[in-house]
Design an enzyme around this catalytic site. Structure first.
Site, PDB file in Angstrom:
ATOM      1  CG  ASP A  13      -1.863  -1.215   1.212  1.00  0.00           C
ATOM      2  OD1 ASP A  13      -2.249  -1.665   0.118  1.00  0.00           O
ATOM      3  OD2 ASP A  13      -2.149  -1.731   2.306  1.00  0.00           O
ATOM      4  CE  LYS A  16       2.391  -2.617  -4.274  1.00  0.00           C
ATOM      5  NZ  LYS A  16       2.098  -2.166  -2.901  1.00  0.00           N
ATOM      6  CE  LYS A  18       0.415  10.021  -7.907  1.00  0.00           C
ATOM      7  NZ  LYS A  18       0.260  11.318  -7.314  1.00  0.00           N
ATOM      8  N   GLY A  40      -4.449  -4.445  -3.760  1.00  0.00           N
ATOM      9  CA  GLY A  40      -5.468  -3.421  -3.993  1.00  0.00           C
ATOM     10  C   GLY A  40      -4.746  -2.168  -4.420  1.00  0.00           C
ATOM     11  CG  HIS A  41      -2.116  -2.157  -6.989  1.00  0.00           C
ATOM     12  ND1 HIS A  41      -1.221  -2.737  -7.852  1.00  0.00           N
ATOM     13  CD2 HIS A  41      -1.803  -2.643  -5.755  1.00  0.00           C
ATOM     14  CE1 HIS A  41      -0.409  -3.540  -7.169  1.00  0.00           C
ATOM     15  NE2 HIS A  41      -0.753  -3.502  -5.907  1.00  0.00           N
ATOM     16  NE  ARG A 142       6.171 -31.538  -7.167  1.00  0.00           N
ATOM     17  CZ  ARG A 142       7.191 -32.266  -6.740  1.00  0.00           C
ATOM     18  NH1 ARG A 142       8.223 -32.463  -7.512  1.00  0.00           N
ATOM     19  NH2 ARG A 142       7.174 -32.799  -5.539  1.00  0.00           N
ATOM     20  CD  GLN A 222       0.807  -9.032  -2.486  1.00  0.00           C
ATOM     21  OE1 GLN A 222       1.494  -9.676  -3.244  1.00  0.00           O
ATOM     22  NE2 GLN A 222      -0.461  -8.759  -2.753  1.00  0.00           N
ATOM     23  CB  THR A 237       1.804 -12.285   0.795  1.00  0.00           C
ATOM     24  OG1 THR A 237       0.777 -12.872  -0.021  1.00  0.00           O
ATOM     25  CG2 THR A 237       3.002 -11.894  -0.069  1.00  0.00           C
ATOM     26  CB  THR A 297      -7.643  -1.219  -1.737  1.00  0.00           C
ATOM     27  OG1 THR A 297      -6.723  -0.171  -1.467  1.00  0.00           O
ATOM     28  CG2 THR A 297      -8.404  -0.900  -2.997  1.00  0.00           C
ATOM     29  CB  SER A 411       3.314  10.500  -5.063  1.00  0.00           C
ATOM     30  OG  SER A 411       1.913  10.513  -4.945  1.00  0.00           O
ATOM     31  CB  SER A 413      -2.619  14.624  -4.223  1.00  0.00           C
ATOM     32  OG  SER A 413      -3.139  14.355  -5.519  1.00  0.00           O
TER      33      SER A 413
END
Ligand code: GDP
Ligand code: IMO
Ligand code: MG
Length: 428
Positions: A13, A16, A18, A40-41, A142, A222, A237, A297, A411, A413
């Site tokens: 979060d 990435k 944006k 969640g991007h 497998r 992630q 993860t 997100t 960045s 905003s």
């Protein structure tokens, strides 16, 4: 090779989505190479907000987008996300989206297992509950169903039987009802024609793309501290999230990922359980969460917040080979009279400059902070370095010094164009 790999340098979060959206007008192809719809991007373009979990963020700018072999794909979710984007005016066709035919699928039984395990666990990981871990387990075991298998009905039936034979005792142990192979086969057969038109040997397409001199942008999901090897295990993860995975998870050679751009939030957040040395439990932490709208997100959970942890990002710079950083959400720090940066940790009497691998040691770390002067002016929406107050510039410079990498993008905003570029990662 003028490719760029975007990597989350903290616990996810970082912004990435944006940055990938903003950079994608300089690229020809955008590739996801690990994770799944646990990501969640968020992209904000004018009055439109796009929330992408599985689709590469390049689709919004109409760039050829590839879901690589390293991604675990929930086909029902994919169809839903394509429809949702369609509703926002982004028309996704097989000309625009390619799905690696050797990617493994997330099936409903993976979600069942993920959620049942979390519900039963005393030491919860705080997963997104989307079946990511169990799907990767079946991949390395497998016995996964892969995209290409959807085209081969006879083999599919046997593969489902084999998979269910493995899952049956797991489900029984968790008190879940037995999975019905006929139902799973019918569901998978029903979704297959909606997925297969996108399926291709993505590695071959990427090979052609690179040989024709086109530029590839890899979109990490992630963050490095959630990496299954390098992160705060077991609170991670189930994929490798570091830059090295961009090659293996797409089928491009080790030089393919090119320039590694670390996305770094100007403070620290984490969603889910696990160690977080610089976490704040006070008014400052609440304020960071509120000003930064720090809610997940995917799950809507409140993200835990803390001061910027330079030791953590320094580690991430090394793990990923980060050459430059995009620093995001600097504007969230507006109005704090004093800011703190974690420069390292104390472990009893010892000073430690990195996160030790042991969970017990990680939990026992106390952060060492240095204080910096804040600024009262607004940096929100600043589009030029000259618009930044002197104290903000000083903060950025100190961050660079402590992490050992230059800030090449800033960045200010959520909006796409509120981005300042000091150096073009594609030119480096
Ligand atoms: P990702 O998972 O790394 O793509 O990040 P997320 O999209 O989950 O979370 C980042 C959040 O911060 C999103 O809501 C973005 O719209 C927002 N965001 C990104 N960059 C900035 C920034 O510079 N300032 C502010 N205030 N918000 C930002
Ligand atoms: P993006 O791409 C933040 C976290 C979960 C949990 C752990 C394991 O938006 O940065 P999983 O469902 O993957 O097995 O959950 O990882 N997690 C994320 N945290 N951002 C993400 O993605 C995340 N994806 C997974 O909260 O702690
Ligand atoms: Mg996110």
């Amino acid at each position: 090779m003028a490719n760029v790999t975007v990597i989350g340098a903290q616990w996810g979060d970082e912004g990435k989505g944006k940055l990938v959206d903003w950079l994608s007008n300089r690229a020809d192809v955008v590739v996801r190479f690990q994770g799944g719809h646990n990501a969640g991007h968020t992209l904000v373009v004018g009055n439109q907000t796009y929330k992408l979990s599985l689709l590469p963020s390049g689709v919004v700018q109409g760039k050829l987008s590839i879901i690589g072999n390293g991604v675990v794909v929930d086909p029902w979710h994919l169809v839903e996300e394509i429809a949702k984007l369609g509703g926002q005016g982004v028309n996704i066709t097989p000309d625009l989206l390619v799905l690696a035919d050797n990617a493994c699928l997330i099936l409903p039984l993976h979600r069942d297992l993920d959620q049942a395990r979390e519900a039963a666990a005393t030491n919860k990981i705080g997963t997104t509950g989307r079946g990511i871990g169990p799907a990767y387990e079946d991949k390395v075991g497998r016995r996964a169903i892969r995209v290409a298998d959807l085209a081969d009905r006879d083999a599919l039936e046997a593969k489902i039987d084999r998979l269910l034979a493995h899952h049956a005792p797991l489900r029984r142990g968790l008190g879940l009802p037995e999975a019905d192979p006929a139902r799973l086969l019918a569901d998978v057969e029903a979704i297959a024609p909606r997925i297969l038109p996108y399926a291709q040997p993505a590695w071959r397409l990427l090979d052609e793309v690179v040989k024709s001199g086109k530029r590839v942008l890899f979109e990490g999901a992630q963050g490095a501290l959630l990496d299954v090897d390098h992160g705060t295990y077991p609170f991670v993860t189930s994929s490798n999230t570091v830059a090295g995975q961009a090659a293996a998870g797409s089928g491009l050679g080790p030089k393919g990922p090119g320039y590694v751009l670390g996305i770094v939030k100007a403070y620290t957040t984490r969603v889910g359980e696990g160690p977080f040395p610089a976490e704040l439990f006070d008014e400052d932490g609440r304020r960071l969460g509120e000003r930064g709208h720090e809610f997940g997100t995917v799950t809507g959970r409140a993200r835990r917040c803390g001061w910027f942890d330079a030791a953590l990002v320094r580690q991430s710079v090394a793990l990923n080979g980060i050459e430059g950083v995009a620093l995001t959400k600097l504007d969230v720090l507006d109005g704090f009279s004093t800011l703190k940066i974690c420069t390292g940790y104390r472990l009893g009497e010892r000073e430690v400059d990195h996160l030790p691998a042991g969970l017990k040691e990680q939990a026992a770390l106390t952060p060492v902070f240095e204080e910096l002067e804040g600024w009262s002016e607004s940096t929100q929406g600043a589009r030029s370095w000259r618009d930044l107050p002197a104290a903000a510039v000083k903060y950025v410079r100190r961050v660079e010094e402590l992490i050992g990498a230059p800030v090449v993008l800033l960045s200010t905003s959520p909006e796409r164009d509120d981005t300042i570029m000091m150096r073009d990662p594609f030119q480096d």
